[in-house]
Scaffold this motif. Structure first.
Motif, PDB file in Angstrom:
ATOM      1  N   LYS A   5     -55.331   5.850  36.528  1.00  0.00           N
ATOM      2  CA  LYS A   5     -56.490   6.689  36.818  1.00  0.00           C
ATOM      3  C   LYS A   5     -57.633   5.799  37.258  1.00  0.00           C
ATOM      4  N   LYS A   6     -58.245   6.184  38.348  1.00  0.00           N
ATOM      5  CA  LYS A   6     -59.400   5.432  38.819  1.00  0.00           C
ATOM      6  C   LYS A   6     -60.620   5.895  38.034  1.00  0.00           C
ATOM      7  N   PRO A   7     -61.462   4.955  37.634  1.00  0.00           N
ATOM      8  CA  PRO A   7     -62.660   5.365  36.899  1.00  0.00           C
ATOM      9  C   PRO A   7     -63.556   6.200  37.803  1.00  0.00           C
ATOM     10  N   ARG A   8     -64.184   7.187  37.194  1.00  0.00           N
ATOM     11  CA  ARG A   8     -65.098   8.038  37.936  1.00  0.00           C
ATOM     12  C   ARG A   8     -66.344   7.265  38.295  1.00  0.00           C
ATOM     13  N   THR A   9     -66.816   7.476  39.500  1.00  0.00           N
ATOM     14  CA  THR A   9     -68.074   6.843  39.869  1.00  0.00           C
ATOM     15  C   THR A   9     -69.211   7.642  39.248  1.00  0.00           C
ATOM     16  N   ARG A  10     -70.260   6.965  38.923  1.00  0.00           N
ATOM     17  CA  ARG A  10     -71.408   7.609  38.288  1.00  0.00           C
ATOM     18  C   ARG A  10     -72.083   8.520  39.301  1.00  0.00           C
ATOM     19  N   ARG A  11     -72.258   9.755  38.901  1.00  0.00           N
ATOM     20  CA  ARG A  11     -72.906  10.720  39.775  1.00  0.00           C
ATOM     21  C   ARG A  11     -74.283  11.050  39.224  1.00  0.00           C
ATOM     22  N   ASP A  39     -67.143  20.651  38.389  1.00  0.00           N
ATOM     23  CA  ASP A  39     -66.525  19.396  37.950  1.00  0.00           C
ATOM     24  C   ASP A  39     -67.493  18.529  37.144  1.00  0.00           C
ATOM     25  N   SER A  41     -68.784  17.690  32.843  1.00  0.00           N
ATOM     26  CA  SER A  41     -68.263  17.707  31.476  1.00  0.00           C
ATOM     27  C   SER A  41     -68.985  18.768  30.641  1.00  0.00           C
TER      28      SER A  41
END
Length: 98
Positions: A5-11, A39, A41
């Motif tokens: 899994k690629k880490p999510r980029t900070r949005r 999308d 949390s």
């Protein structure tokens, strides 16, 4: 074979976007639907709802409790006093040599 899994980029989200999602929730749209559609949390939506309810602002500094604010101020004051104390110690050393 496992997929990494690629880490999510900070949005980052604008206050307008946050308010829009809070308004959707307040208009009785289900949390799970909002979370899936945009999308985000669950904890993020919950935090935005709480911030909007408490202060009407999404800035962290506007949503601090009085105790948190006092702690921050005391830490700043403590740091300032440490710096002043170090300066006085240096001055005493310099004057003691003469």
């Amino acid at each position: 074979m496992s997929e990494e899994k690629k880490p999510r980029t900070r949005r980052t989200y604008t206050p307008e976007f946050k308010q829009q999602l809070v308004d959707l929730y307040r208009s009785r749209k289900r949390k799970c639907d909002i979370i899936r559609e945009y999308d985000i949390s669950t904890s993020m939506l919950d935090r935005w709802i709480a911030q909007s309810t408490n202060s009407g602002s999404f800035k962290e500094k506007d949503n601090r409790t009085p105790e948190q604010q006092e702690l921050i101020e005391l830490r700043k004051q403590n740091q300032q006093l440490k710096m002043e104390n170090d300066i006085l110690k240096q001055a005493a050393l310099i004057l003691g040599r003469r």
